[in-house]
Design an enzyme around this catalytic site. Structure first.
Site, PDB file in Angstrom:
ATOM      1  N   CYS A  37       7.633 -10.822  11.285  1.00 44.57           N
ATOM      2  CA  CYS A  37       8.534  -9.976   9.897  1.00 44.57           C
ATOM      3  C   CYS A  37       9.241 -11.492   8.639  1.00 44.57           C
ATOM      4  O   CYS A  37       8.605 -11.730   7.851  1.00 44.57           O
ATOM      5  CB  CYS A  37       9.172  -9.131   9.835  1.00 44.57           C
ATOM      6  SG  CYS A  37      10.791  -9.330  10.453  1.00 44.57           S
ATOM      7  N   HIS A  63      15.086  -6.943  11.387  1.00 44.89           N
ATOM      8  CA  HIS A  63      12.890  -6.782  10.440  1.00 44.89           C
ATOM      9  C   HIS A  63      13.544  -6.768   8.546  1.00 44.89           C
ATOM     10  O   HIS A  63      14.653  -6.622   7.730  1.00 44.89           O
ATOM     11  CB  HIS A  63      12.501  -5.133  10.023  1.00 44.89           C
ATOM     12  CG  HIS A  63      11.463  -5.281  10.095  1.00 44.89           C
ATOM     13  ND1 HIS A  63      10.489  -6.100  11.366  1.00 44.89           N
ATOM     14  CD2 HIS A  63      10.657  -4.759   8.645  1.00 44.89           C
ATOM     15  CE1 HIS A  63       8.624  -5.865  10.138  1.00 44.89           C
ATOM     16  NE2 HIS A  63       9.950  -5.356   9.081  1.00 44.89           N
ATOM     17  N   HIS A  81       5.004  -6.253   4.110  1.00 42.68           N
ATOM     18  CA  HIS A  81       6.053  -6.932   5.766  1.00 42.68           C
ATOM     19  C   HIS A  81       5.213  -6.862   6.386  1.00 42.68           C
ATOM     20  O   HIS A  81       3.502  -6.532   6.500  1.00 42.68           O
ATOM     21  CB  HIS A  81       7.319  -5.344   6.057  1.00 42.68           C
ATOM     22  CG  HIS A  81       6.489  -4.198   6.858  1.00 42.68           C
ATOM     23  ND1 HIS A  81       7.069  -4.117   7.545  1.00 42.68           N
ATOM     24  CD2 HIS A  81       5.997  -3.682   5.918  1.00 42.68           C
ATOM     25  CE1 HIS A  81       6.783  -2.714   7.589  1.00 42.68           C
ATOM     26  NE2 HIS A  81       5.604  -2.896   6.906  1.00 42.68           N
TER      27      HIS A  81
END
Length: 329
Positions: A245, A292, A304
């Site tokens: 990420c 994240h 993402h």
């Protein structure tokens, strides 16, 4: 009759045993796909935190290497300066020894008028001050050199310890990842999502989906993110063939000429914090207590790298409750 009674007892015992065994067999049944999915999501979240910790240690090691390089570059000239100070002090001592007239007694006992005496006293004072200044400079340079060396040694020792930590962390991640992929095989029939077909119109070999028209550096970052669609999640990777990420957001903004660390929490500390109403394409959206991060691409959507076994995707900004929003400076 006795034989019949014995047979019935045997059948009853067998039936009782079967009844007792049946629940245990049911308890040992393989988990359902739904149960596996729940376990996969939990394990993925936990493992992603481990990976982000790994990324942070990696960033710390890079910072230590840079600091060590700077210290080494400064120590070279400092050593030269120290040697010059030592040589200068030695020259003063030799001059004083050869002249034999640098002490107060010699000056006062020398013949000559008052003008000569004052001149000699002035010379003595000037040379003495120069000697003191040079000795002080030598001492300061030496002290600074020793301090710089001590800092360099401490940095290198810390880096060695971090390297061991990094190796241990990588080994654990690989072990946990193997278990996670095995769960995915049981639940979905394969460990990873099938790769998306490459786009013929995309030079990056990513998604065929066209990026929106966004100007400036943010536009470069958004277009890069679109080019990464469909590429696999690869832990600790920042492209071009896979991403985690923070690796994806790092790579997108690196393409735009901006530097971000490869760690979600460190990225959060580097961006300007903004409100949701201020979101515009290129901004970063953080989730899961900074576990994240994604890049906002407009129209209420983000791109993402979701998690292990998955591919880079575009989703609604509320794919999970956002922690906060940031703008790359």
């Amino acid at each position: 009759m006795s034989f019949l009674r014995n047979s019935l007892r045997a059948l009853a015992a067998a039936g009782l045993a079967a009844a007792l065994i049946a629940p245990a067999s049911a308890a040992r049944a393989e988990p359902s796909p739904a149960e596996l999915t729940q376990r996969i999501e939990k394990s993925s979240t936990e493992l992603e935190r481990v990976v982000e910790s790994y990324n942070k240690v990696n960033e710390d090691i890079k910072a230590n290497k840079a600091a060590a390089a700077k210290l080494t570059a400064r120590i070279g000239p400092l050593e030269a300066q120290t040697e010059q100070s030592r040589a200068d002090v030695g020259e003063i001592a030799v001059t004083a020894y050869k002249s034999g007239r640098l002490d107060t007694a010699n000056v006062l006992l020398s013949t000559g008028g008052s003008g000569d005496l004052l001149a000699r006293l002035d010379t003595l004072d000037r040379i003495t001050r120069q000697r003191q200044q040079r000795i002080a400079a030598f001492t300061d340079s030496q002290r600074l050199l020793l301090d710089q060396k001590a800092r360099l040694d401490a940095t290198l020792a810390k880096q060695a310890a971090q390297s061991k930590q990094l190796a241990a962390g990588k080994k654990k991640i690989e072990k946990d990842l193997a278990e996670l992929y095995e769960m995915r095989r049981q639940a979905y029939g394969r460990a990873t999502e099938p790769p998306k077909p490459k786009a013929k119109s995309s030079s990056s070999g990513g998604s065929a989906e066209k990026a929106p028209a966004v100007s400036g550096q943010a536009g470069v970052a958004v277009r890069y993110a679109y080019g990464a669609l469909g590429k696999p999640y690869v832990w600790a990777a920042d492209g071009p063939n896979g991403y985690d990420c923070s690796g994806l957001t790092l790579a997108a903004w690196r393409a735009a000429g901006k530097s971000l660390p490869h760690n979600t929490k460190m990225q959060w500390s580097k961006v300007s914090h903004i409100s949701r109403s201020e979101l515009r394409p290129g901004d970063l959206v953080f989730y899961n207590s900074l576990g994240h991060v994604s890049i906002y691409v407009g129209n209420g959507q983000v791109i993402h790298a979701p998690t292990f076994g998955r591919n880079v995707e575009k989703r609604a900004v509320d794919l999970m409750p956002p922690y906060g929003y940031g703008r790359v400076r």
